[in-house]
Design an enzyme around this catalytic site. Structure first.
Site, PDB file in Angstrom:
ATOM      1  N   ILE A  63       3.593  -7.843  -6.387  1.00  0.00           N
ATOM      2  CA  ILE A  63       4.153  -9.051  -7.008  1.00  0.00           C
ATOM      3  C   ILE A  63       3.649 -10.273  -6.250  1.00  0.00           C
ATOM      4  O   ILE A  63       3.658 -10.309  -5.014  1.00  0.00           O
ATOM      5  CB  ILE A  63       5.693  -8.998  -7.014  1.00  0.00           C
ATOM      6  CG1 ILE A  63       6.148  -7.838  -7.891  1.00  0.00           C
ATOM      7  CG2 ILE A  63       6.284 -10.318  -7.518  1.00  0.00           C
ATOM      8  CD1 ILE A  63       7.613  -7.578  -7.874  1.00  0.00           C
ATOM      9  N   HIS A  65       4.813 -13.407  -5.360  1.00  0.00           N
ATOM     10  CA  HIS A  65       6.156 -14.008  -5.322  1.00  0.00           C
ATOM     11  C   HIS A  65       6.089 -15.529  -5.349  1.00  0.00           C
ATOM     12  O   HIS A  65       5.165 -16.131  -4.783  1.00  0.00           O
ATOM     13  CB  HIS A  65       6.862 -13.620  -4.024  1.00  0.00           C
ATOM     14  CG  HIS A  65       7.157 -12.160  -3.883  1.00  0.00           C
ATOM     15  ND1 HIS A  65       8.081 -11.504  -4.668  1.00  0.00           N
ATOM     16  CD2 HIS A  65       6.678 -11.228  -3.023  1.00  0.00           C
ATOM     17  CE1 HIS A  65       8.137 -10.234  -4.305  1.00  0.00           C
ATOM     18  NE2 HIS A  65       7.289 -10.033  -3.306  1.00  0.00           N
ATOM     19  N   VAL A 188      -9.210   0.385  17.640  1.00  0.00           N
ATOM     20  CA  VAL A 188      -9.137  -0.244  18.962  1.00  0.00           C
ATOM     21  C   VAL A 188      -8.155   0.567  19.813  1.00  0.00           C
ATOM     22  O   VAL A 188      -6.997   0.739  19.440  1.00  0.00           O
ATOM     23  CB  VAL A 188      -8.683  -1.717  18.853  1.00  0.00           C
ATOM     24  CG1 VAL A 188      -8.481  -2.322  20.228  1.00  0.00           C
ATOM     25  CG2 VAL A 188      -9.706  -2.504  18.044  1.00  0.00           C
ATOM     26  N   ILE A 350       4.623  -8.926   9.261  1.00  0.00           N
ATOM     27  CA  ILE A 350       4.328  -9.380   7.887  1.00  0.00           C
ATOM     28  C   ILE A 350       4.846  -8.278   6.960  1.00  0.00           C
ATOM     29  O   ILE A 350       4.093  -7.411   6.515  1.00  0.00           O
ATOM     30  CB  ILE A 350       2.814  -9.634   7.685  1.00  0.00           C
ATOM     31  CG1 ILE A 350       2.225 -10.416   8.872  1.00  0.00           C
ATOM     32  CG2 ILE A 350       2.551 -10.350   6.364  1.00  0.00           C
ATOM     33  CD1 ILE A 350       2.736 -11.828   9.047  1.00  0.00           C
ATOM     34  N   SER A 352       7.302  -7.829   3.814  1.00  0.00           N
ATOM     35  CA  SER A 352       7.336  -7.503   2.392  1.00  0.00           C
ATOM     36  C   SER A 352       6.760  -8.600   1.501  1.00  0.00           C
ATOM     37  O   SER A 352       6.940  -8.564   0.299  1.00  0.00           O
ATOM     38  CB  SER A 352       8.770  -7.176   1.972  1.00  0.00           C
ATOM     39  OG  SER A 352       9.645  -8.110   2.515  1.00  0.00           O
TER      40      SER A 352
HETATM   41  C1  LIG Z   1       6.889  -0.871  -0.647  1.00  0.00           C
HETATM   42  C2  LIG Z   1       6.290  -2.225  -0.379  1.00  0.00           C
HETATM   43  C3  LIG Z   1       6.337  -3.209  -1.362  1.00  0.00           C
HETATM   44  C4  LIG Z   1       5.770  -4.466  -1.128  1.00  0.00           C
HETATM   45  N1  LIG Z   1       5.723  -5.361  -2.156  1.00  0.00           N
HETATM   46  C5  LIG Z   1       5.081  -6.549  -1.973  1.00  0.00           C
HETATM   47  C6  LIG Z   1       4.953  -7.448  -3.050  1.00  0.00           C
HETATM   48  O1  LIG Z   1       5.358  -7.157  -4.173  1.00  0.00           O
HETATM   49  N2  LIG Z   1       4.356  -8.645  -2.815  1.00  0.00           N
HETATM   50  C7  LIG Z   1       3.889  -8.998  -1.578  1.00  0.00           C
HETATM   51  O2  LIG Z   1       3.404 -10.113  -1.420  1.00  0.00           O
HETATM   52  N3  LIG Z   1       3.969  -8.135  -0.540  1.00  0.00           N
HETATM   53  C8  LIG Z   1       4.546  -6.921  -0.719  1.00  0.00           C
HETATM   54  N4  LIG Z   1       4.636  -6.025   0.307  1.00  0.00           N
HETATM   55  C9  LIG Z   1       4.147  -6.427   1.629  1.00  0.00           C
HETATM   56  C10 LIG Z   1       2.655  -6.340   1.785  1.00  0.00           C
HETATM   57  O3  LIG Z   1       2.141  -5.144   1.239  1.00  0.00           O
HETATM   58  C11 LIG Z   1       2.370  -6.417   3.291  1.00  0.00           C
HETATM   59  O4  LIG Z   1       3.014  -7.543   3.837  1.00  0.00           O
HETATM   60  C12 LIG Z   1       0.883  -6.521   3.549  1.00  0.00           C
HETATM   61  O5  LIG Z   1       0.169  -5.501   2.903  1.00  0.00           O
HETATM   62  C13 LIG Z   1       0.635  -6.460   5.051  1.00  0.00           C
HETATM   63  O6  LIG Z   1      -0.748  -6.557   5.253  1.00  0.00           O
HETATM   64  P1  LIG Z   1      -1.346  -6.381   6.696  1.00  0.00           P
HETATM   65  O7  LIG Z   1      -2.781  -6.724   6.574  1.00  0.00           O
HETATM   66  O8  LIG Z   1      -0.511  -7.139   7.672  1.00  0.00           O
HETATM   67  O9  LIG Z   1      -1.118  -4.857   7.054  1.00  0.00           O
HETATM   68  P2  LIG Z   1      -1.972  -3.550   6.667  1.00  0.00           P
HETATM   69  O10 LIG Z   1      -2.368  -3.539   5.257  1.00  0.00           O
HETATM   70  O11 LIG Z   1      -1.202  -2.366   7.153  1.00  0.00           O
HETATM   71  O12 LIG Z   1      -3.297  -3.716   7.528  1.00  0.00           O
HETATM   72  C14 LIG Z   1      -3.332  -3.517   8.909  1.00  0.00           C
HETATM   73  C15 LIG Z   1      -4.619  -2.802   9.217  1.00  0.00           C
HETATM   74  O13 LIG Z   1      -4.756  -2.708  10.635  1.00  0.00           O
HETATM   75  C16 LIG Z   1      -5.432  -1.500  10.913  1.00  0.00           C
HETATM   76  N5  LIG Z   1      -5.171  -1.134  12.287  1.00  0.00           N
HETATM   77  C17 LIG Z   1      -3.984  -0.818  12.864  1.00  0.00           C
HETATM   78  N6  LIG Z   1      -4.157  -0.503  14.153  1.00  0.00           N
HETATM   79  C18 LIG Z   1      -5.473  -0.640  14.416  1.00  0.00           C
HETATM   80  C19 LIG Z   1      -6.262  -0.454  15.580  1.00  0.00           C
HETATM   81  N7  LIG Z   1      -5.730  -0.056  16.736  1.00  0.00           N
HETATM   82  N8  LIG Z   1      -7.603  -0.659  15.493  1.00  0.00           N
HETATM   83  C20 LIG Z   1      -8.181  -1.071  14.333  1.00  0.00           C
HETATM   84  N9  LIG Z   1      -7.457  -1.250  13.191  1.00  0.00           N
HETATM   85  C21 LIG Z   1      -6.130  -1.041  13.242  1.00  0.00           C
HETATM   86  C22 LIG Z   1      -4.839  -0.519   9.912  1.00  0.00           C
HETATM   87  O14 LIG Z   1      -5.678   0.608   9.720  1.00  0.00           O
HETATM   88  C23 LIG Z   1      -4.662  -1.385   8.674  1.00  0.00           C
HETATM   89  O15 LIG Z   1      -5.737  -1.257   7.784  1.00  0.00           O
HETATM   90  C24 LIG Z   1       5.203  -4.755   0.125  1.00  0.00           C
HETATM   91  C25 LIG Z   1       5.163  -3.773   1.117  1.00  0.00           C
HETATM   92  C26 LIG Z   1       5.666  -2.507   0.860  1.00  0.00           C
HETATM   93  C27 LIG Z   1       5.556  -1.442   1.890  1.00  0.00           C
END
Ligand SMILES: Cc1cc2nc3c(=O)[nH]c(=O)nc-3n(C[C@H](O)[C@H](O)[C@H](O)COP(=O)(O)OP(=O)(O)OC[C@H]3O[C@@H](n4cnc5c(N)ncnc54)[C@H](O)[C@@H]3O)c2cc1C
Length: 470
Positions: A63, A65, A188, A350, A352
């Site tokens: 979504i 939002h 890492v 970060i 939802s």
């Molecule tokens: C059920 C659910 C519903 C949601 N619905 C929504 C929604 O409708 N709308 C919305 O805006 N958001 C939504 N979210 C939130 C959104 O999906 C997350 O906030 C977002 O995907 C976070 O992104 P990120 O890049 O921080 O994390 P991630 O996508 O987890 O990326 C982090 C990356 O870091 C990598 N990593 C970790 N450790 C290491 C390491 N040591 N070395 C190298 N790489 C590493 C991982 O492999 C991963 O690829 C939802 C989340 C969930 C779980």
């Protein structure tokens, strides 16, 4: 010359330090890398998995939002509001599928009905002024298949659905084309900071960088600990979801939200840009950061809640189930902190809303660079990218007679459920960020994601991937 994308088995580039290295290529890390690509900096994006967007970013509710219900005054409220505007405009420019379906926050009892005016006032405090209250009759007229007993609703016309997979792919594609080095299969494992330089020990050797940006999602606290910071702990909150078949799509017009409680946003019913209907997510606090399995209890709970919201949905076929883990930290806000003494910026918690807020998070993080002593220089415009139109309402290649006449591969279906053609698969396999697995190809084309879940096309898809490797 260093290849722009490296993966398993390939050496990391020479030991020249990067100016900035981002750990984690989820939607947040790729958005940051894209923003950094605008500056004259030598930037690396380092990811443990074999693809971008392969963590929480691939398994959410998708979504876009408005932020109408965010906690007013928080960083998250600001970045979701700005992020929605930025991402909606970027999606329109790049072809990321978005549908502005609107949302109804439905009240099922008097207590929930009484809460709606407060939520309307909260939306206005968050700068969102288009919400309005609907009575029971207007609610039923908007959603004729709603279960019995809906007393009214808050309508939020700008809530939208977006493609969660194309978004990080677009960010990463643009970043890589602008010179960012993407190192996949590169976990890492350790970090040492001496004499103004970080030395990262990774699964593929060492890499040095002047500034480090920690966008490691569920593992951001562990990366911080490697540098001596113990300010938060991630406790994964699992969200399980059920994907219903496309035949269910006509049952629902809007995103149907429950009135939020202290436990979270609750279970919703939402259309997807692929023409399916989602039911979920659950909210389960766990200790295991890898527990992305679906459970019988979770799915039973969703079916029970769904029966109240949209009873006929439960008679429809289920296409798939999945689960994602929110990076909860016990704080109702993001945890974005600059540590100037160590030239580190942590982008944690970060939970939802990260998909929506991703571009605003990136702009905010880059605005913190001068605090760490790094002058990023003058930004430039990036070359535009155009992503494949994966949305169900897009002009899909199999419908484009002129395109098929020019190139018959666009008239040859490989995945019949999702109508994905040989031409689209070929394009994905020869793109800036080619997939390294069938799952990665599915995120780029939808191939294998339909009602047969690859039963018919799985072998052909694997043959295409193998063919591209040889
Ligand atoms: C059920 C659910 C519903 C949601 N619905 C929504 C929604 O409708 N709308 C919305 O805006 N958001 C939504 N979210 C939130 C959104 O999906 C997350 O906030 C977002 O995907 C976070 O992104 P990120 O890049 O921080 O994390 P991630 O996508 O987890 O990326 C982090 C990356 O870091 C990598 N990593 C970790 N450790 C290491 C390491 N040591 N070395 C190298 N790489 C590493 C991982 O492999 C991963 O690829 C939802 C989340 C969930 C779980």
């Amino acid at each position: 010359m260093t290849p722009a994308v490296t993966g398993a088995g390939e050496p990391l580039p020479d030991s020249t330090p990067y100016d900035v290295t981002v750990i984690g290529a989820g939607v947040v890390g790729t958005a940051i890398a894209r923003e950094l690509a605008r500056y004259p900096l030598r930037t690396a994006l380092v990811e443990a998995a074999d693809d971008v967007g392969n963590g929480t970013s691939k398994a959410n509710t998708a979504i876009l939002h408005t932020g109408f219900d965010a906690v007013p005054g928080t960083l998250e409220a600001r970045l979701v509001r700005d992020g929605r505007r930025l991402l909606a405009a970027y999606a329109a420019r790049t072809g990321i599928p978005v549908e502005r379906v609107g949302a109804l926050l439905v009240a099922w009892d008097q207590e929930q009905l009484d809460a709606l005016p407060g939520l309307l006032a909260k939306a206005e405090r968050n700068g969102y002024r288009a919400a309005r209250l609907l009575d029971a009759e207007e609610t039923a007229a908007r959603e004729p298949h709603l279960g019995p007993g809906a007393l009214g609703a808050l309508e939020i016309p700008d809530e939208s659905v977006i493609c969660p997979w194309t978004t990080p792919l677009a960010f990463a594609t643009q970043a890589v084309r602008a010179g960012v080095h993407l190192h996949l299969d590169c976990p890492v494992q350790d970090i040492a900071y001496t004499d103004g330089l970080h030395t990262l020990t990774t699964g593929r050797g060492t890499l040095r960088t002047r500034l480090l940006i920690n966008a490691a999602g569920l593992h951001a606290d562990q990366i911080d600990r490697l540098l001596g910071h113990h300010t938060f702990t991630v406790r994964p909150r699992r969200g399980q979801l059920i994907v219903f078949d496309k035949l269910a799509r006509d049952l629902v017009g809007h995103i149907l939200l429950p009135v939020p409680t202290a436990a979270g946003k609750g279970v919703l019913v939402a259309p997807t840009v692929f023409g399916n209907v989602l039911l979920g997510p659950t909210a389960e606090d766990l200790d295991d950061r890898t527990a992305t399995e679906s459970t019988a209890e979770g799915l039973a709970l969703l079916r029970e809640k769904g029966r109240r919201i949209l009873p006929r949905l439960l008679d429809e076929e289920v296409t798939a189930v999945y689960a994602g883990l929110r990076a909860a930290t016990g704080q109702e806000d993001y945890r974005i902190t600059a540590h100037p003494d160590q030239r580190l910026i942590t982008v944690g918690g970060i939970r939802s809303t990260g998909l929506t807020a991703s571009m605003a998070i990136a702009a905010y993080v880059v605005s913190l660079l001068p605090d760490t002593g790094l002058d990023p220089g003058e930004p430039a415009e990036l070359d535009p990218v155009t992503m494949p139109g994966l949305g169900e309402t897009a002009d899909r290649p199999y419908l484009d007679a002129a395109l098929i006449a020019r190139d018959p591969a666009y008239g040859t279906l490989v995945c019949h459920c999702e109508r994905v053609t040989e031409g689209e698969i070929r394009d994905a396999l020869t793109s800036t960020l080619p997939p390294r697995s069938a799952e990665g190809l599915a995120r780029r084309t939808r191939a294998g994601n339909g009602r047969c879940q690859g039963f018919h096309c799985g072998a052909a898809i694997r043959a295409h991937i193998e063919g591209a490797r040889s």
